[in-house]
Design a protein around this motif. Structure first.
Motif, PDB file in Angstrom:
ATOM      1  N   SER A   1       0.826  -1.205   0.000  1.00  0.00           N
ATOM      2  CA  SER A   1       0.000   0.000   0.000  1.00  0.00           C
ATOM      3  C   SER A   1       0.860   1.255   0.000  1.00  0.00           C
ATOM      4  O   SER A   1       0.573   2.219  -0.718  1.00  0.00           O
ATOM      5  CB  SER A   1      -0.911  -0.005   1.236  1.00  0.00           C
ATOM      6  OG  SER A   1      -1.605   1.214   1.349  1.00  0.00           O
ATOM      7  N   ILE A   2       1.946   1.223   0.780  1.00  0.00           N
ATOM      8  CA  ILE A   2       2.768   2.425   0.943  1.00  0.00           C
ATOM      9  C   ILE A   2       3.740   2.616  -0.213  1.00  0.00           C
ATOM     10  O   ILE A   2       3.861   3.708  -0.767  1.00  0.00           O
ATOM     11  CB  ILE A   2       3.519   2.360   2.292  1.00  0.00           C
ATOM     12  CG1 ILE A   2       2.505   2.496   3.441  1.00  0.00           C
ATOM     13  CG2 ILE A   2       4.578   3.451   2.388  1.00  0.00           C
ATOM     14  CD1 ILE A   2       3.069   2.254   4.814  1.00  0.00           C
TER      15      ILE A   2
ATOM     16  N   ALA B   1       3.019   5.478  -4.221  1.00  0.00           N
ATOM     17  CA  ALA B   1       4.325   5.873  -4.768  1.00  0.00           C
ATOM     18  C   ALA B   1       4.221   7.076  -5.695  1.00  0.00           C
ATOM     19  O   ALA B   1       5.173   7.847  -5.822  1.00  0.00           O
ATOM     20  CB  ALA B   1       4.961   4.697  -5.506  1.00  0.00           C
ATOM     21  N   ARG B   2       3.080   7.249  -6.361  1.00  0.00           N
ATOM     22  CA  ARG B   2       2.953   8.349  -7.321  1.00  0.00           C
ATOM     23  C   ARG B   2       2.553   9.661  -6.647  1.00  0.00           C
ATOM     24  O   ARG B   2       2.542  10.698  -7.291  1.00  0.00           O
ATOM     25  CB  ARG B   2       1.916   7.988  -8.390  1.00  0.00           C
ATOM     26  CG  ARG B   2       2.391   6.981  -9.407  1.00  0.00           C
ATOM     27  CD  ARG B   2       1.255   6.450 -10.257  1.00  0.00           C
ATOM     28  NE  ARG B   2       0.535   7.509 -10.947  1.00  0.00           N
ATOM     29  CZ  ARG B   2      -0.603   7.310 -11.612  1.00  0.00           C
ATOM     30  NH1 ARG B   2      -1.137   6.114 -11.644  1.00  0.00           N
ATOM     31  NH2 ARG B   2      -1.198   8.303 -12.227  1.00  0.00           N
TER      32      ARG B   2
ATOM     33  N   ALA C   1       8.801  22.276   0.031  1.00  0.00           N
ATOM     34  CA  ALA C   1       9.698  21.118   0.124  1.00  0.00           C
ATOM     35  C   ALA C   1       8.921  19.901  -0.329  1.00  0.00           C
ATOM     36  O   ALA C   1       7.712  19.802  -0.099  1.00  0.00           O
ATOM     37  CB  ALA C   1      10.200  20.931   1.552  1.00  0.00           C
ATOM     38  N   THR C   2       9.581  18.964  -0.979  1.00  0.00           N
ATOM     39  CA  THR C   2       8.888  17.784  -1.490  1.00  0.00           C
ATOM     40  C   THR C   2       9.832  16.606  -1.630  1.00  0.00           C
ATOM     41  O   THR C   2      11.034  16.787  -1.857  1.00  0.00           O
ATOM     42  CB  THR C   2       8.237  18.086  -2.858  1.00  0.00           C
ATOM     43  OG1 THR C   2       7.581  16.905  -3.334  1.00  0.00           O
ATOM     44  CG2 THR C   2       9.270  18.495  -3.888  1.00  0.00           C
ATOM     45  N   ILE C   3       9.276  15.414  -1.473  1.00  0.00           N
ATOM     46  CA  ILE C   3      10.007  14.171  -1.720  1.00  0.00           C
ATOM     47  C   ILE C   3       8.966  13.094  -2.001  1.00  0.00           C
ATOM     48  O   ILE C   3       7.849  13.153  -1.483  1.00  0.00           O
ATOM     49  CB  ILE C   3      10.902  13.769  -0.520  1.00  0.00           C
ATOM     50  CG1 ILE C   3      11.838  12.621  -0.897  1.00  0.00           C
ATOM     51  CG2 ILE C   3      10.065  13.407   0.691  1.00  0.00           C
ATOM     52  CD1 ILE C   3      12.873  12.307   0.160  1.00  0.00           C
ATOM     53  N   THR C   4       9.297  12.125  -2.836  1.00  0.00           N
ATOM     54  CA  THR C   4       8.385  11.014  -3.073  1.00  0.00           C
ATOM     55  C   THR C   4       8.581   9.963  -1.990  1.00  0.00           C
ATOM     56  O   THR C   4       9.647   9.859  -1.381  1.00  0.00           O
ATOM     57  CB  THR C   4       8.636  10.360  -4.442  1.00  0.00           C
ATOM     58  OG1 THR C   4       9.988   9.883  -4.490  1.00  0.00           O
ATOM     59  CG2 THR C   4       8.400  11.332  -5.581  1.00  0.00           C
TER      60      THR C   4
ATOM     61  N   ILE D   1       4.133   4.278 -15.280  1.00  0.00           N
ATOM     62  CA  ILE D   1       4.019   5.662 -14.781  1.00  0.00           C
ATOM     63  C   ILE D   1       4.854   5.846 -13.519  1.00  0.00           C
ATOM     64  O   ILE D   1       5.583   6.833 -13.374  1.00  0.00           O
ATOM     65  CB  ILE D   1       2.542   6.008 -14.503  1.00  0.00           C
ATOM     66  CG1 ILE D   1       1.758   6.078 -15.818  1.00  0.00           C
ATOM     67  CG2 ILE D   1       2.424   7.327 -13.751  1.00  0.00           C
ATOM     68  CD1 ILE D   1       0.287   6.337 -15.636  1.00  0.00           C
ATOM     69  N   ARG D   2       4.762   4.862 -12.591  1.00  0.00           N
ATOM     70  CA  ARG D   2       5.538   4.972 -11.349  1.00  0.00           C
ATOM     71  C   ARG D   2       7.035   4.957 -11.635  1.00  0.00           C
ATOM     72  O   ARG D   2       7.806   5.700 -11.014  1.00  0.00           O
ATOM     73  CB  ARG D   2       5.171   3.828 -10.390  1.00  0.00           C
ATOM     74  CG  ARG D   2       3.808   3.975  -9.755  1.00  0.00           C
ATOM     75  CD  ARG D   2       3.616   2.999  -8.629  1.00  0.00           C
ATOM     76  NE  ARG D   2       3.584   1.616  -9.065  1.00  0.00           N
ATOM     77  CZ  ARG D   2       2.488   0.954  -9.404  1.00  0.00           C
ATOM     78  NH1 ARG D   2       1.315   1.557  -9.371  1.00  0.00           N
ATOM     79  NH2 ARG D   2       2.538  -0.309  -9.766  1.00  0.00           N
ATOM     80  N   LYS D   3       7.429   4.131 -12.588  1.00  0.00           N
ATOM     81  CA  LYS D   3       8.852   4.054 -12.933  1.00  0.00           C
ATOM     82  C   LYS D   3       9.314   5.357 -13.571  1.00  0.00           C
ATOM     83  O   LYS D   3      10.413   5.857 -13.288  1.00  0.00           O
ATOM     84  CB  LYS D   3       9.082   2.881 -13.886  1.00  0.00           C
ATOM     85  CG  LYS D   3      10.523   2.459 -14.013  1.00  0.00           C
ATOM     86  CD  LYS D   3      10.643   1.175 -14.814  1.00  0.00           C
ATOM     87  CE  LYS D   3      12.094   0.765 -14.949  1.00  0.00           C
ATOM     88  NZ  LYS D   3      12.241  -0.465 -15.761  1.00  0.00           N
ATOM     89  N   ARG D   4       8.474   5.915 -14.430  1.00  0.00           N
ATOM     90  CA  ARG D   4       8.818   7.186 -15.079  1.00  0.00           C
ATOM     91  C   ARG D   4       8.875   8.314 -14.042  1.00  0.00           C
ATOM     92  O   ARG D   4       9.762   9.167 -14.077  1.00  0.00           O
ATOM     93  CB  ARG D   4       7.768   7.510 -16.143  1.00  0.00           C
ATOM     94  CG  ARG D   4       8.230   8.504 -17.201  1.00  0.00           C
ATOM     95  CD  ARG D   4       9.279   7.900 -18.095  1.00  0.00           C
ATOM     96  NE  ARG D   4       9.520   8.705 -19.279  1.00  0.00           N
ATOM     97  CZ  ARG D   4      10.517   8.511 -20.098  1.00  0.00           C
ATOM     98  NH1 ARG D   4      11.391   7.546 -19.860  1.00  0.00           N
ATOM     99  NH2 ARG D   4      10.686   9.266 -21.167  1.00  0.00           N
ATOM    100  N   THR D   5       7.904   8.289 -13.111  1.00  0.00           N
ATOM    101  CA  THR D   5       7.903   9.287 -12.036  1.00  0.00           C
ATOM    102  C   THR D   5       9.198   9.220 -11.248  1.00  0.00           C
ATOM    103  O   THR D   5       9.791  10.242 -10.897  1.00  0.00           O
ATOM    104  CB  THR D   5       6.702   9.054 -11.091  1.00  0.00           C
ATOM    105  OG1 THR D   5       5.492   9.173 -11.836  1.00  0.00           O
ATOM    106  CG2 THR D   5       6.688  10.068  -9.960  1.00  0.00           C
TER     107      THR D   5
END
Length: 1015
Positions: free
Chosen positions: A225-226, A231-232, A478-481, A745-749
């Protein structure tokens, strides 16, 4: 061949499990020995293990003994009463062998896939205890605050018994409370709080304000889930922008409302035309139907009449063929013309909307160009080429053109977002409205995402649509995935009931291996084939009939839905049948654990979004299980015999246990498996079934054609069901297509964020050095040196005449030093010599400044603030620039350029520019900042006057005049050089025709040109 090898050697999972069983035997052997220890002797093992680790042993060396201590502690706690979330319970948990295997796997940095009810919460205690002995801290991550608090209080009994401290991070805690909890040996919390605390720590201005410590070992509960579902969604700390868009959205709302209504009327007419044409039978104009069908699908893909028509497989095939045809180059222009008949178009898969020319005219009939973007490049080019304009007029017109472009662009963007809000975002599906606020619903969990907002003005558009208060748009501070946050840990592990389907993603992105742990008792769940219907109406009628039958036999039912809307629709149908039930969705998530806990009572009906209640066991009430207690506790499997038949056949004839009923297939197989896994915990019987219709989003977009064809061939009538295991595979194929799409999409992100992540590490690393440094002056002077050296290199390129003037004037305006061109002329255009001379004088001035301040401590704090403020200010501007770049760089694919390579190239250039801006900001503020006005006046009074006051006045007022004169002279020389270059490059104009080499010479000699004047 692979099947034979697997049969002989076993799968990789089997081989990995085989290696772990001997360790389990060692653990049990030690645990038997520890049963004879006194309580004090057992507790003393913690101090013994810590000492052994200090003396050079590793955690792997002491693993069997440490795990045995935890197991023995659990055994001694049996019967102990304790309170968890205000609920009194008794301890009954002692780890099974399979739970020990799960714990070993997590210690090794793997993901343990364990079925629901196998006690994953208890499994985490042993690896957490073992790794906490190092003194570096362990983080146990859960999906919500309730589970974090519950698990910390529950498993805290074990850790407290063994002398370890336990912390629990909750949203809303004060920094000093969080700091105390992070300092504990083992800390529970949610992924969001851990990530946001990391970002906040990198925005503080004193070391004491930081709350986290190092990132050593993390155990993630519900890791799929996390690390997959969320992830996106990046973690973003944002602040309000200076610009408010409330007035703009309120102004545009009535215009868009009218436009949407016009589009509906237009589409209704098109649908009527299609039906009239279809009624003609063989005389129908197929070309007209195809074109009109394309318009309807482009203008309103979820129009009820269109969805009804698409139940006919022939029309569905026609639409799919039309869409494929109009994507080709040959029909691209025709497709564009057909779309221009609409007011706006909707791309359902990408969830986007675009205004057409007809739409812009409808919004502003008096001025059709009001919402058409001007061609800014052409306008600028024309202004630059207009020699009749003065420089002031040219600048003024350029500014006016840019402002007009910005205003129209903002208006068009607001209109597009409002169209998306009205046509693509449905209340109680993508969001709910509570307490005059629009709150996003997580598409995977069905839970409310309080505090999160859609970006790029979409949230404001939905707020305008719903008539609630429009909040000011935010900007990223500020941001981080989630992906990059958890990749910072030295060792990462996790547990979940479903990870195998995402094993490739876990390995590629996180380097995490998945180990499927066998269940303690056989799974006794009967999974029925999917029941497939043509329409949602038929499907829901069948679902209600099935629930009614289960209620009649007092079998508890857990109904899984994908959206809040479908859960409430089903609830209304059950109310009509007078069937009592509970609804668990985003609107009443506060009662989640309580509702789920009671879902196993006889005759209970619980409707829940698919993943609601994860982390809470559903315990079956009395009379729900029809098997004998001895059979439940045995190793009896579904294929074993009971009463002359297999257990599977017996359960089909005697349905019992929890019945899990899915009303729709989710886009991810993993989430369907999670729903199914809610029943049959610890050997309990159970059953599951999914109901599917061809109108469901998954089937409609990705997999309905094949099944629809089969239904037609078999002559399936309305209300009839179709089910077969081969059809299950068709549904799974559709799910795999969606999973691959989302994985891409997640991989590209991640590829995009990896670029920023490396830059974030540099900036935050530099920030951390400054924050924790005893003497930040070293960093400040280093930045001044870099600015001076870079400027010296740029200045010497101006040439021998201009370089001394240019550099001396810049230095005098930036720093309070008396640097004159005459000081630099003897240095012969040597940038190092320029820089060394300037750095020496800057340091002398800075020493004077330090002496002028009241105390060394105040100087240190001021220096640290100057450095951190410069970093934060420009980093936030940089994040905004990167957001814009990320949104626009995808369009470069149309120019046959790889967007990710373009992004990396421009990000590198922007980052280099960022570091330069930070240095320049520090240079600008270093001498202008002061602890007090008196200190600044004292510093200015202490500056040595080397010549006249006018020549060496602070920050170069006289130098400013000299610089302006030098620049004017330089610009004049550049214009002259450009004119000369144009003259040189100008084509030669011939007064007479060109003479060929063999032509008669024009001089009249009678010879050929090449033998006369052409020699």
């Amino acid at each position: 061949m692979q099947w034979i090898v697997k049969k002989i050697m076993g799968s990789k999972n089997d081989r990995d499990l085989k290696r772990l069983w001997p360790i389990v035997a060692q653990i049990n052997e030690f645990e038997t020995q520890y049963q004879s220890l006194t309580e004090a002797e057992l507790k003393a093992k913690t101090a013994e293990f810590k000492e052994r680790l200090k003396n050079g042993e590793t955690t792997d060396d002491i693993l069997p003994e440490a795990f045995a201590v935890v197991k023995n502690t659990c055994r001694r706690l049996v019967g102990t009463e304790y309170k968890v979330t205000d609920d009194t319970r008794k301890w009954v948990e002692v780890p099974y062998d399979v739970q020990l295997i799960g714990g070993i796997a997590m210690h090794q940095g793997r993901i343990a896939e364990m079925a629901t009810g196998e006690g994953k919460t208890l499994v985490a205690t042993a690896p957490a205890y073992l790794n906490a002995l190092t003194g570096r801290g362990v983080h146990i991550v859960t999906v919500n605050d309730y589970l974090a608090r519950r698990d910390a209080e529950w498993m805290g009994l074990v850790f407290d018994y063994l002398g370890l401290t336990v912390g629990c991070i909750q949203s809303g805690m004060r920094p000093n409370q969080k700091r105390e909890h992070y300092a504990s040996d083992i800390t529970y919390g949610t992924n969001a709080e851990f990530g946001f605390d990391y970002l906040r720590d990198n925005m503080t201005y004193t070391p004491a304000d930081r709350v986290q410590r190092e990132y050593h070992f993390a155990i993630i509960d519900e890791i799929d889930s996390i690390l997959v579902d969320e992830a996106r969604t990046p973690l973003i700390i944002s602040g309000p922008t200076e610009h408010s868009s409330e007035e703009l959205f309120l102004r545009m709302k009535p215009l868009v409302q009218r436009l949407v209504e016009k589009q509906k009327q237009l589409i209704d007419g098109y649908v009527k035309d299609i039906k009239n044409e279809l009624a003609k039978g063989e005389e129908a104009d197929d070309d007209l139907i195809r074109k009109t069908l394309y318009r309807v699908h482009q203008g309103m893909p979820k129009h009820p009449a269109l969805l009804s028509m698409l139940e006919d497989s022939s029309i569905r095939r026609m639409l799919e063929k039309v869409n494929d045809t109009f994507l080709t180059e040959a029909y691209k222009e025709l497709a564009r013309e057909l779309r221009q008949d609409l007011y706006f178009t909707i791309d359902e898969k990408s969830n986007d909307a675009s205004l057409t020319d007809k739409g812009t005219s409808a919004i502003s009939p008096n001025d059709p160009n009001a919402y058409l973007l001007p061609d800014l490049a052409t306008i600028m080019s024309e202004l630059d080429g207009d020699n009749q304009l003065t420089d002031e007029e040219r600048v003024s017109r350029r500014r006016a053109a840019q402002e007009e472009f910005a205003q129209k662009n903002e208006s068009i963007h607001a209109i597009d977002q409002l169209i998306r809000a009205y046509c693509n975002y449905v209340r109680d599906v993508q969001y709910v409205v509570q307490e005059n606020q629009v709150i996003i619903v997580d598409e995977n969990t069905g839970r409310l995402m309080t505090g999160r907002r859609w970006s790029d003005g979409l949230h404001q558009a939905v707020e305008a649509k719903e008539g609630v208060k429009i909040e000011r748009e935010t900007q990223t501070l500020a941001t981080i995935t989630i992906q990059n946050y958890f990749r910072m840990y030295e060792k990462l592990s996790g547990m979940t009931g479903t990870a195998e389907t995402e094993a490739e993603e876990f390995m590629q992105i996180y380097k995490l291996d998945v180990l499927v742990i066998p269940t303690n008792r056989p799974v006794r769940r009967v999974d029925y084939n999917d029941r497939i219907y043509r329409t949602r109406r038929e499907k829901y009628n069948a679902v209600v009939a099935d629930i009614t039958e289960a209620y009649r036999r007092k079998q508890p039912v857990l109904v899984g839905t994908v959206t809040v809307e479908s859960s409430e629709e089903l609830s209304r149908l059950l109310l009509k049948k007078n069937l009592p039930h509970n609804v668990l969705n985003a609107k009443n998530h506060a009662r989640e654990a309580e509702i789920v806990r009671r879902a196993g009572q006889p005759g209970s009906i619980t409707i829940a979004t698919n993943m609601a209640g994860r982390g809470t066991d559903i315990k079956l009430g009395e009379g729900v299980v029809k098997m004998q207690p001895g059979e439940v506790d045995s190793q009896l499997a579904l294929e074993d015999k009971k009463d002359g038949m297999t257990l599977r056949e017996w359960l089909e004839q005697n349905p019992c246990g929890l019945y899990v009923l899915g009303t729709e297939r989710h886009e991810s197989r993993r989430i369907d498996r999670q729903l199914r896994g809610r029943c049959s915990r610890q050997g309990d019987p159970g059953m599951s079934c999914f109901y599917v219709s061809l109108e469901d989003d998954l089937m409609r977009l990705f997999g309905a054609e094949r099944i629809s064809n089969i239904m037609n061939k078999l002559g399936i009538e309305e209300g009839e069901v179709m089910e077969h295991r081969f059809l299950n595979k068709s549904v799974e194929r559709a799910q795999r297509r969606v999973e691959q799409y989302h994985f891409g999409i997640r991989k590209r992100t991640l590829e995009y964020d990896d670029v920023m992540n490396r830059q974030r590490e540099v900036v935050y690393g530099m920030r951390m050095e400054i924050l924790t440094a005893d003497n930040p002056r070293v960093h400040l002077l280093d930045m001044l040196d870099e600015v001076i050296e870079e400027r010296a290199e740029q200045s010497v390129l101006q040439g021998e005449e201009m370089a001394p003037v240019e550099f001396a004037d810049w230095a005098s305006m930036t720093f309070p030093i008396a640097l004159r061109p005459d000081d630099l002329k003897p240095l012969a255009l040597d940038p190092l010599a320029y820089a060394d001379l300037t750095k020496e004088r800057v340091r002398q001035s800075y020493e004077l400044k330090v002496e002028s301040e009241e105390s060394e401590e105040m100087v240190t704090n001021m220096e640290r603030h100057i450095l951190l403020h410069a970093i934060d200010t420009h980093w936030q501007e940089y994040l905004r620039g990167m957001d814009s770049l990320k949104q626009g760089v995808g369009l470069r694919a149309y120019g046959q350029r790889d967007p990710i390579l373009e992004f990396k190239h421009e990000a590198y250039t922007m980052f280099a520019d960022l570091m330069t801006k930070i240095n320049e900001e520090v240079a600008h503020r270093a001498f202008r900042a002061s602890s007090s006005l008196q200190a600044l006046e004292k510093f200015l009074g202490n500056l040595k006057v080397q010549e006249t006051h006018a020549e060496s006045s602070p920050f170069g007022q006289e130098a400013q005049q000299r610089a302006n004169q030098a620049r004017a002279a330089n610009e004049s020389r550049q214009r002259m050089a450009e004119q000369v270059e144009k003259a040189v490059r100008a084509p030669v104009q011939r007064d007479i025709p060109k003479v060929g080499r063999n032509d008669p010479c024009p001089c009249g000699s009678g010879k050929k040109y090449k033998q006369c004047c052409g020699r």
